[in-house]
Write a protein that holds these residues in place. Structure first.
Motif, PDB file in Angstrom:
ATOM      1  N   ASP A 284     -90.812 -43.203  38.918  1.00 38.85           N
ATOM      2  CA  ASP A 284     -90.714 -41.887  38.275  1.00 38.85           C
ATOM      3  C   ASP A 284     -91.457 -40.831  39.094  1.00 38.85           C
ATOM      4  O   ASP A 284     -90.941 -39.743  39.370  1.00 38.85           O
ATOM      5  CB  ASP A 284     -91.332 -41.949  36.880  1.00 38.85           C
ATOM      6  CG  ASP A 284     -90.309 -42.228  35.799  1.00 38.85           C
ATOM      7  OD1 ASP A 284     -89.105 -42.305  36.113  1.00 38.85           O
ATOM      8  OD2 ASP A 284     -90.721 -42.371  34.630  1.00 38.85           O
ATOM      9  N   LYS A 317     -83.280 -40.396  36.952  1.00 44.73           N
ATOM     10  CA  LYS A 317     -84.275 -39.661  36.173  1.00 44.73           C
ATOM     11  C   LYS A 317     -85.643 -39.797  36.839  1.00 44.73           C
ATOM     12  O   LYS A 317     -86.070 -40.893  37.188  1.00 44.73           O
ATOM     13  CB  LYS A 317     -84.359 -40.205  34.749  1.00 44.73           C
ATOM     14  CG  LYS A 317     -83.224 -39.765  33.845  1.00 44.73           C
ATOM     15  CD  LYS A 317     -83.500 -40.239  32.425  1.00 44.73           C
ATOM     16  CE  LYS A 317     -82.448 -39.735  31.459  1.00 44.73           C
ATOM     17  NZ  LYS A 317     -82.715 -40.182  30.073  1.00 44.73           N
ATOM     18  N   ASN A 327     -92.645 -38.129  29.864  1.00 44.53           N
ATOM     19  CA  ASN A 327     -91.452 -37.681  30.609  1.00 44.53           C
ATOM     20  C   ASN A 327     -90.963 -36.290  30.201  1.00 44.53           C
ATOM     21  O   ASN A 327     -89.766 -36.009  30.261  1.00 44.53           O
ATOM     22  CB  ASN A 327     -90.304 -38.690  30.432  1.00 44.53           C
ATOM     23  CG  ASN A 327     -90.632 -40.054  30.976  1.00 44.53           C
ATOM     24  OD1 ASN A 327     -91.463 -40.199  31.873  1.00 44.53           O
ATOM     25  ND2 ASN A 327     -90.008 -41.081  30.426  1.00 44.53           N
ATOM     26  N   PHE A 332     -83.297 -34.603  37.483  1.00 43.69           N
ATOM     27  CA  PHE A 332     -82.328 -35.619  37.879  1.00 43.69           C
ATOM     28  C   PHE A 332     -82.233 -35.583  39.399  1.00 43.69           C
ATOM     29  O   PHE A 332     -81.897 -34.547  39.981  1.00 43.69           O
ATOM     30  CB  PHE A 332     -80.954 -35.325  37.266  1.00 43.69           C
ATOM     31  CG  PHE A 332     -80.899 -35.518  35.779  1.00 43.69           C
ATOM     32  CD1 PHE A 332     -80.648 -36.774  35.239  1.00 43.69           C
ATOM     33  CD2 PHE A 332     -81.084 -34.452  34.912  1.00 43.69           C
ATOM     34  CE1 PHE A 332     -80.594 -36.957  33.860  1.00 43.69           C
ATOM     35  CE2 PHE A 332     -81.026 -34.628  33.543  1.00 43.69           C
ATOM     36  CZ  PHE A 332     -80.778 -35.882  33.013  1.00 43.69           C
TER      37      PHE A 332
END
Length: 547
Positions: A284, A317, A327, A332
Motif C-alpha cells: 500500500d 489500490k 486507507n 488507484f
C-alpha cells in the motif's frame, strides 16, 4: 529430466513427443491414450457419456499417476498432454514443477487446417467454425501456455522436434512458472522459486539504469537483499534500497513524506520504477509512493505474505491511513507486473498464514465452490505451513484461484463503480475492528474473519443468507481457527468507526452480504441488524455444549 509438451489441439504434441522420445531413448506417455486405456473407451465417448467434467477428473488422475519427476540430466520421459489439461491449477503444478514444460504454438489458421485434416474429431471444436473456435481457445488459455517455454510448431515435424531438442540442451529457467497473464491491470506472473527472473523480465523492457527497491527491514533481510543481488549480478538495473517502517507504520503521512524526500535526494527519474517487496501494508505504502512521485512512476509488486499474494497486491489500490480511519488517503495506480512467488512464503509465521485465509474464505464465499472445497480439505495444512501443502500444489492452487478471482473483478470495475464492491465482503466490520484497535494487535485477515461472521449474521437476519450457507462459512472459519475468540474491542467503538467506511453513499452504508452462491449489496440494513452483526463479529465462534 522429463519433458511435458502442452499446447492447443492440432499443435502436434503427440507426434513431436513420440519423435523426441524415440530419438533420445526416453519413455513416451500420450496422456489421452493413457486415459482411453484406463476408461476402456475413446476420448469422444468419455465426453459423450460423462461430459467434460468426467473427462477432466480422469485426466487429473492420469496426471497424478505420473508421480515424482526425474530431475536428472538425461531425458527419461516425454509426456504429451491433452490440450485442456493445463486448465486445472493442480495439473499445471504436477506438469511444470520439476519438469521441463514446452508449449507448441502456432497461428489459429494453421491449427484449424490441421484439425480439419485429422481423422479425430476434437470435442471442443466440433460443430463450430474451427478458426473461430481455435482463436477463442488460444485467448482463453494464453496465460497457461505463456508459463511454459514456447516453441514454433509450424513447419515439418522433424523441424519442430529439432527446435524442442535444441531448447532442452540449454539450462532450465530458474524456478517454476505456473501462470503468466497479461491483464488490463498489469501482468500477473505466478510461480514457485522464480521471483528473481520474473522481476528481471518485468524490468528489462523498461530500459532504465536504476530501480528503487522499497521494502521493510524483515522482508528486506529475508528476500530483498537476495533479489537486489540477483538484479545487480545480472546487470538488469542498479537496485537502490528504500526501507520503510514495518506494518501500518509505513502507511502514515510522515513515513510517506520521508520516502518522497529520499527519492528527491536520489534524483529518481520518472521512468525509473519502484519495486515493492513486502506484505500488504508495504505494498500500500510503496504503491502510493509510486502513484505520487513525479505524478506516477512504474510499479512492480513482489508480495511476500500470503495475504498480499492473494489479495492486497492486486487491484491497484494504494493508500495511507489517518487516525480517523484506514486507507482514507489513496489512489488507484496499477502495477506493471505482480510477481507472485509462493516460495517466498516458506518463512512466513503461522499466524500470518492463518490470518490470510480470512481473505481466502471471502473469495470462496463469493462463489468459488472449488476454493471452498480446497480450504475445507487443505486449509489447516496451508495455515500451519505443512510441507505437504506445498508439494501437493494446494498452496499454489489457493493463491492462483484467489488472485485470478480478484483480477477478473477488478479488470471489470477498476475504480469500484459497480461490481468491485463485492470484494468488500467482511470488510465493513473488519476495517472498523482494525480502526477501533488502533491497527495494533490484530492482523487484517483476522479482522476480515470477524467481519465475515458479522456479515453472515446480518445476512441471516435480512433473509439473504440461507442457514446452510451461513453454517458452511462459519464452520470453515472454525476449522481454520479464525475469529474464534473476542478481538478485544468494544461494540460502541466499532459502530462509531463504521460511519467512516468508504462504502457509505448518500449517508447509507452499503453492506456486502452472503447469499446461497455469492453475494448481494444492500443499503437498507436496519440499525438493530447492524448492532447484532457487530455483536456476532466480536463474540467469535459460539461455544458448543459438551457431549
Amino acid at each position: 529430466m522429463e519433458l511435458v509438451l502442452i499446447g492447443p489441439p492440432g499443435s502436434g504434441k503427440s507426434a513431436v513427443g513420440r519423435r523426441i522420445a524415440r530419438a533420445q531413448g526416453a519413455a513416451f506417455v500420450d496422456l489421452d491414450t493413457a486415459i482411453e486405456a484406463a476408461a476402456g473407451m475413446r476420448v469422444e465417448r468419455i465426453f459423450e457419456m460423462e461430459g467434460e467434467a468426467g473427462f477432466r477428473a480422469r485426466e487429473a488422475a492420469a496426471i497424478a499417476a505420473l508421480g515424482t519427476a526425474d530431475t536428472g540430466p538425461r531425458l527419461t520421459r516425454v509426456v504429451a498432454a491433452g490440450g485442456g489439461a493445463i486448465l486445472d491449477p493442480r495439473n499445471r503444478w504436477r506438469f511444470f514443477h520439476g519438469r521441463r514444460a514446452v508449449a507448441l504454438m502456432a497461428p489459429a489458421e494453421a491449427l484449424a487446417e490441421r484439425l480439419a485434416r485429422s481423422p479425430v474429431v476434437r470435442p471442443l471444436v466440433a460443430g463450430r467454425d474451427p478458426v473461430v473456435a481455435v482463436r477463442e481457445l488460444l485467448t482463453a488459455r494464453a496465460r497457461f501456455y505463456a508459463a511454459a517455454q514456447a516453441v514454433d510448431a509450424t513447419g515439418r515435424l522433424e523441424d519442430v522436434a529439432g527446435r524442442v531438442a535444441s531448447l532442452l540442451e540449454r539450462p532450465a529457467p530458474a524456478g517454476t512458472r505456473l501462470l503468466s497473464a497479461e491483464t488490463p491491470i498489469g501482468k500477473l506472473d505466478l510461480g514457485h522459486g522464480h521471483a528473481a527472473r520474473a522481476v528481471a523480465d518485468a524490468l528489462r523492457p523498461m530500459g532504465v539504469r536504476r530501480a528503487t527497491l522499497a521494502s521493510e527491514p524483515e522482508a528486506w533481510r529475508r528476500h530483498g537483499e537476495r533479489l537486489a543481488r540477483s538484479l545487480a549480478e545480472a546487470g538488469v538495473v542498479e537496485p537502490l534500497p528504500l526501507l520503510l517502517p514495518r506494518g501500518e507504520r509505513a502507511k502514515t503521512v510522515r513515513a510517506w513524506e520521508a520516502a518522497l524526500r529520499e527519492l528527491a535526494a536520489r534524483h529518481m527519474e520518472r521512468g525509473e520504477p519502484i519495486v515493492a517487496i513486502g506484505g500488504g501494508a508495504l505494498g500500500d505504502a510503496a504503491g502510493f509512493l509510486a502513484a505520487t512521485w513525479l505524478r506516477g512512476v512504474p510499479l512492480v509488486h513482489v508480495p511476500t505474505t500470503l495475504l498480499a499474494q492473494i489479495d492486497s497486491a492486486i487491484g491497484g489500490k494504494a493508500a495511507l491511513d489517518l487516525p480517523e480511519g484506514k486507507n482514507l488517503v489513496g489512489a488507484f495506480h496499477q502495477p506493471v507486473a505482480i510477481v507472485v512467488d509462493t516460495d517466498l512464503l516458506a518463512t512466513l509465521p503461522v499466524r500470518q498464514r492463518r490470518a490470510a485465509l480470512g481473505e481466502a474464505v471471502k473469495y470462496a464465499a463469493l462463489g468459488d465452490e472449488r476454493l471452498f472445497a480446497l480450504l475445507e480439505a487443505d486449509g489447516p495444512a496451508i495455515a500451519s505451513g505443512a510441507r505437504g501443502a506445498v508439494e501437493s500444489g494446494a498452496l499454489a492452487e489457493l493463491v492462483e484461484r484467489c488472485a485470478w478471482a480478484k483480477i477478473e473483478v477488478v479488470a471489470a470495475d477498476e475504480r469500484e463503480a459497480a461490481g468491485r464492491i463485492r470484494l468488500n465482503l467482511g470488510h465493513s466490520i473488519g476495517h472498523a475492528i482494525e480502526a477501533a484497535a488502533g491497527y495494533r494487535g490484530i492482523l487484517h485477515g483476522e479482522a476480515v474473519a470477524h467481519g465475515l461472521r458479522g456479515a453472515v449474521d446480518v445476512g441471516r437476519r435480512l433473509g439473504v443468507t440461507p442457514d446452510e450457507r451461513a453454517a458452511r462459512i462459519t464452520g470453515l472459519l472454525d476449522r481454520l481457527g479464525l475469529a474464534t475468540s473476542a478481538p478485544g474491542v468494544g461494540a460502541d467503538s466499532v459502530a462509531a468507526r463504521l460511519a467512516g467506511d468508504k462504502k457509505v453513499a448518500g449517508g447509507r452504508l452499503r453492506w456486502v452480504l452472503p447469499t446461497a452462491d455469492g453475494v448481494v449489496v444492500r443499503d437498507d440494513v436496519p440499525a438493530e441488524a447492524v448492532e447484532a452483526g457487530i455483536a456476532a463479529a466480536l463474540a467469535g465462534a459460539p461455544r458448543r455444549a459438551a457431549a
